[in-house]
Design a protein around this motif. Sequence first.
Motif, PDB file in Angstrom:
ATOM      1  N   THR A 147     101.443  46.502 -14.711  1.00 24.79           N
ATOM      2  CA  THR A 147     102.595  46.290 -13.843  1.00 24.79           C
ATOM      3  C   THR A 147     102.194  46.379 -12.380  1.00 24.79           C
ATOM      4  OG1 THR A 147     103.986  47.379 -15.505  1.00 24.79           O
ATOM      5  CG2 THR A 147     104.939  47.077 -13.318  1.00 24.79           C
ATOM      6  N   SER A 148     102.659  45.433 -11.584  1.00 22.59           N
ATOM      7  CA  SER A 148     102.461  45.525 -10.139  1.00 22.59           C
ATOM      8  C   SER A 148     103.820  45.548  -9.449  1.00 22.59           C
ATOM      9  CB  SER A 148     101.596  44.377  -9.614  1.00 22.59           C
ATOM     10  OG  SER A 148     102.236  43.129  -9.719  1.00 22.59           O
ATOM     11  N   LEU A 149     103.903  46.315  -8.369  1.00 28.06           N
ATOM     12  CA  LEU A 149     105.158  46.520  -7.644  1.00 28.06           C
ATOM     13  C   LEU A 149     105.007  46.106  -6.190  1.00 28.06           C
ATOM     14  CD1 LEU A 149     108.028  47.713  -7.278  1.00 28.06           C
ATOM     15  CD2 LEU A 149     106.917  49.921  -6.853  1.00 28.06           C
ATOM     16  N   PHE A 150     105.902  45.235  -5.771  1.00 24.80           N
ATOM     17  CA  PHE A 150     105.958  44.800  -4.377  1.00 24.80           C
ATOM     18  C   PHE A 150     107.355  45.094  -3.838  1.00 24.80           C
ATOM     19  CE2 PHE A 150     102.510  42.672  -6.312  1.00 24.80           C
ATOM     20  CZ  PHE A 150     101.572  42.466  -5.309  1.00 24.80           C
ATOM     21  N   VAL A 151     107.412  45.511  -2.593  1.00 23.21           N
ATOM     22  CA  VAL A 151     108.697  45.843  -1.978  1.00 23.21           C
ATOM     23  C   VAL A 151     108.948  44.905  -0.805  1.00 23.21           C
ATOM     24  CG1 VAL A 151     108.586  48.251  -2.693  1.00 23.21           C
ATOM     25  CG2 VAL A 151     107.675  47.584  -0.460  1.00 23.21           C
ATOM     26  N   GLN A 152     110.219  44.694  -0.535  1.00 24.40           N
ATOM     27  CA  GLN A 152     110.578  43.723   0.491  1.00 24.40           C
ATOM     28  C   GLN A 152     110.991  44.423   1.779  1.00 24.40           C
ATOM     29  OE1 GLN A 152     112.737  40.532  -1.149  1.00 24.40           O
ATOM     30  NE2 GLN A 152     112.627  39.279   0.698  1.00 24.40           N
ATOM     31  N   ILE A 153     110.357  44.008   2.865  1.00 25.91           N
ATOM     32  CA  ILE A 153     110.658  44.494   4.207  1.00 25.91           C
ATOM     33  C   ILE A 153     111.460  43.408   4.904  1.00 25.91           C
ATOM     34  CG2 ILE A 153     109.625  45.084   6.438  1.00 25.91           C
ATOM     35  CD1 ILE A 153     107.392  46.451   4.888  1.00 25.91           C
ATOM     36  N   GLU A 154     112.744  43.681   5.145  1.00 24.47           N
ATOM     37  CA  GLU A 154     113.604  42.612   5.649  1.00 24.47           C
ATOM     38  C   GLU A 154     114.712  43.109   6.578  1.00 24.47           C
ATOM     39  OE1 GLU A 154     115.380  40.593   2.304  1.00 24.47           O
ATOM     40  OE2 GLU A 154     115.333  42.394   1.064  1.00 24.47           O
ATOM     41  N   THR A 155     114.461  44.258   7.221  1.00 22.13           N
ATOM     42  CA  THR A 155     115.363  44.730   8.263  1.00 22.13           C
ATOM     43  C   THR A 155     114.528  45.283   9.408  1.00 22.13           C
ATOM     44  OG1 THR A 155     115.503  47.008   7.461  1.00 22.13           O
ATOM     45  CG2 THR A 155     117.090  45.423   6.527  1.00 22.13           C
ATOM     46  N   ALA A 156     115.170  45.447  10.554  1.00 25.90           N
ATOM     47  CA  ALA A 156     114.468  46.012  11.702  1.00 25.90           C
ATOM     48  C   ALA A 156     113.999  47.433  11.400  1.00 25.90           C
ATOM     49  CB  ALA A 156     115.376  45.987  12.930  1.00 25.90           C
ATOM     50  N   ASP A 157     114.806  48.201  10.658  1.00 27.94           N
ATOM     51  CA  ASP A 157     114.391  49.558  10.285  1.00 27.94           C
ATOM     52  C   ASP A 157     113.150  49.528   9.401  1.00 27.94           C
ATOM     53  OD1 ASP A 157     116.436  50.731  11.709  1.00 27.94           O
ATOM     54  OD2 ASP A 157     117.770  50.964   9.973  1.00 27.94           O
ATOM     55  N   ALA A 158     113.121  48.589   8.453  1.00 30.98           N
ATOM     56  CA  ALA A 158     111.969  48.483   7.564  1.00 30.98           C
ATOM     57  C   ALA A 158     110.712  48.095   8.332  1.00 30.98           C
ATOM     58  CB  ALA A 158     112.250  47.471   6.461  1.00 30.98           C
ATOM     59  N   VAL A 159     110.857  47.221   9.322  1.00 28.63           N
ATOM     60  CA  VAL A 159     109.709  46.852  10.155  1.00 28.63           C
ATOM     61  C   VAL A 159     109.166  48.088  10.866  1.00 28.63           C
ATOM     62  CG1 VAL A 159     109.010  45.581  12.224  1.00 28.63           C
ATOM     63  CG2 VAL A 159     110.377  44.446  10.456  1.00 28.63           C
ATOM     64  N   ALA A 160     110.064  48.915  11.393  1.00 26.20           N
ATOM     65  CA  ALA A 160     109.641  50.140  12.080  1.00 26.20           C
ATOM     66  C   ALA A 160     108.949  51.106  11.127  1.00 26.20           C
ATOM     67  CB  ALA A 160     110.847  50.811  12.731  1.00 26.20           C
ATOM     68  N   ASN A 161     109.332  51.067   9.853  1.00 27.47           N
ATOM     69  CA  ASN A 161     108.781  51.984   8.854  1.00 27.47           C
ATOM     70  C   ASN A 161     107.731  51.319   7.970  1.00 27.47           C
ATOM     71  OD1 ASN A 161     110.519  54.123   9.619  1.00 27.47           O
ATOM     72  ND2 ASN A 161     112.181  53.244   8.399  1.00 27.47           N
ATOM     73  N   ALA A 162     107.249  50.143   8.363  1.00 28.70           N
ATOM     74  CA  ALA A 162     106.381  49.345   7.497  1.00 28.70           C
ATOM     75  C   ALA A 162     105.127  50.106   7.063  1.00 28.70           C
ATOM     76  CB  ALA A 162     105.995  48.044   8.189  1.00 28.70           C
ATOM     77  N   ALA A 163     104.508  50.815   7.978  1.00 28.14           N
ATOM     78  CA  ALA A 163     103.278  51.529   7.638  1.00 28.14           C
ATOM     79  C   ALA A 163     103.537  52.599   6.584  1.00 28.14           C
ATOM     80  CB  ALA A 163     102.661  52.148   8.892  1.00 28.14           C
ATOM     81  N   GLU A 164     104.621  53.363   6.747  1.00 30.08           N
ATOM     82  CA  GLU A 164     104.945  54.405   5.775  1.00 30.08           C
ATOM     83  C   GLU A 164     105.274  53.802   4.420  1.00 30.08           C
ATOM     84  OE1 GLU A 164     108.115  58.076   4.990  1.00 30.08           O
ATOM     85  OE2 GLU A 164     108.357  56.748   6.727  1.00 30.08           O
ATOM     86  N   ILE A 165     106.050  52.725   4.420  1.00 30.10           N
ATOM     87  CA  ILE A 165     106.443  52.079   3.165  1.00 30.10           C
ATOM     88  C   ILE A 165     105.210  51.572   2.422  1.00 30.10           C
ATOM     89  CG2 ILE A 165     107.646  50.081   2.186  1.00 30.10           C
ATOM     90  CD1 ILE A 165     109.679  50.390   4.541  1.00 30.10           C
ATOM     91  N   ALA A 166     104.350  50.848   3.123  1.00 29.49           N
ATOM     92  CA  ALA A 166     103.176  50.253   2.483  1.00 29.49           C
ATOM     93  C   ALA A 166     102.167  51.293   2.028  1.00 29.49           C
ATOM     94  CB  ALA A 166     102.521  49.258   3.435  1.00 29.49           C
ATOM     95  N   SER A 167     102.204  52.482   2.627  1.00 30.67           N
ATOM     96  CA  SER A 167     101.242  53.535   2.283  1.00 30.67           C
ATOM     97  C   SER A 167     101.635  54.330   1.059  1.00 30.67           C
ATOM     98  CB  SER A 167     101.075  54.488   3.476  1.00 30.67           C
ATOM     99  OG  SER A 167     100.544  53.823   4.596  1.00 30.67           O
ATOM    100  N   VAL A 168     102.833  54.125   0.550  1.00 28.49           N
ATOM    101  CA  VAL A 168     103.294  54.885  -0.616  1.00 28.49           C
ATOM    102  C   VAL A 168     102.434  54.540  -1.830  1.00 28.49           C
ATOM    103  CG1 VAL A 168     105.200  55.177  -2.244  1.00 28.49           C
ATOM    104  CG2 VAL A 168     105.650  55.138   0.220  1.00 28.49           C
ATOM    105  N   ASP A 169     101.936  55.548  -2.500  1.00 28.94           N
ATOM    106  CA  ASP A 169     101.148  55.351  -3.712  1.00 28.94           C
ATOM    107  C   ASP A 169     102.007  54.683  -4.775  1.00 28.94           C
ATOM    108  OD1 ASP A 169      98.940  55.697  -5.551  1.00 28.94           O
ATOM    109  OD2 ASP A 169     100.151  57.267  -6.487  1.00 28.94           O
ATOM    110  N   GLY A 170     101.527  53.593  -5.326  1.00 25.86           N
ATOM    111  CA  GLY A 170     102.281  52.853  -6.322  1.00 25.86           C
ATOM    112  C   GLY A 170     102.898  51.584  -5.780  1.00 25.86           C
ATOM    113  N   VAL A 171     102.986  51.447  -4.470  1.00 30.35           N
ATOM    114  CA  VAL A 171     103.412  50.192  -3.853  1.00 30.35           C
ATOM    115  C   VAL A 171     102.168  49.326  -3.704  1.00 30.35           C
ATOM    116  CG1 VAL A 171     104.301  49.103  -1.757  1.00 30.35           C
ATOM    117  CG2 VAL A 171     105.409  51.141  -2.665  1.00 30.35           C
ATOM    118  N   ASP A 172     102.141  48.193  -4.388  1.00 33.12           N
ATOM    119  CA  ASP A 172     100.954  47.355  -4.410  1.00 33.12           C
ATOM    120  C   ASP A 172     100.912  46.332  -3.287  1.00 33.12           C
ATOM    121  OD1 ASP A 172      99.675  48.408  -6.808  1.00 33.12           O
ATOM    122  OD2 ASP A 172     101.402  47.579  -7.869  1.00 33.12           O
ATOM    123  N   GLY A 173     102.035  46.131  -2.619  1.00 31.62           N
ATOM    124  CA  GLY A 173     102.077  45.188  -1.515  1.00 31.62           C
ATOM    125  C   GLY A 173     103.505  45.032  -1.031  1.00 31.62           C
ATOM    126  N   ALA A 174     103.656  44.267   0.034  1.00 33.80           N
ATOM    127  CA  ALA A 174     104.975  44.073   0.631  1.00 33.80           C
ATOM    128  C   ALA A 174     105.211  42.598   0.898  1.00 33.80           C
ATOM    129  CB  ALA A 174     105.100  44.872   1.921  1.00 33.80           C
TER     130      ALA A 174
END
Length: 269
Positions: A147-174
């Motif tokens: 299983t691979s997991l990708f998360v969607q970054i699609e708000t200004a808040d998510a852009v600001a938090n992009a590094a933290e989101i992508a660094s989460v163990d188990g998130v394979d990409g964005a």
Amino acid sequence: MPLQLASTFRDNLAEADRPLIGMWVCSGSPLVAEICAGSGLDWLLIDGEHGPLGLESIVAQLQAIAGYPITPLVRAPSGDTVIIKQYLDLGVQNLLVPMVNTGDEARAVVSAVRYPPHGVRGVGSALARGARWNRVDNYLTRADEFTSLFVQIETADAVANAAEIASVDGVDGAFVGPSDLAASMGLLGQQEHPDVVASVEQTIRTIAGLGKPVGVNAFDPSVAHRYLEAGAHFVLVGADVALLARGSEALTAKYIPSSDPAETTRASY
């Protein structure tokens, strides 16, 4: 003999020597999905968020695609734990979750994907296509491998938090969504606005710099190439429903001269 599952989108990206190019399948039609699967593209996004897709439709599309050398990524309508469990049990190996805005939200999605003790995914492998009804050897202990997991970054808040989101163990990409990002920036319908494009490029650089694959949606070829040059690893460049809409409009304009071409011009997704 135990069954073998297809390689994940995560693994395909890791092995690729170029960006992977794909398209949306939003119609809900297994026949259309199969037509697109034979296109020669690298991957398809089956869209359960904005498309008319139920669980049965997703299974049928996965079955239609399975015979072709193309990888399906399936977008869930939300990060709901029950929905994620159902999608994985259906046989979705590559999951995209929309509207992930913080590291905590990303960790919650990872938990929904993983079995206990590392997560909260419900156990039903003997009943599920995902494990091929327990014909996949040691599926319960190897589920993360399949299983691979990708998360969607699609708000200004998510852009600001992009590094933290992508660094989460188990998130394979964005995957960056310019349309909702534009809306969150007060630029509804202007996903190619310079400020939106700059935010997308910033996000691509941030996530790629962490060593995680990052993708984006871009129907305009010039914008798609710009994002590829910025470092995007995978890009969606069209959609089944959009191709049919624009193609049928072009056909109308060709054979019905009285039609106004301006009326058949539509903004890209």
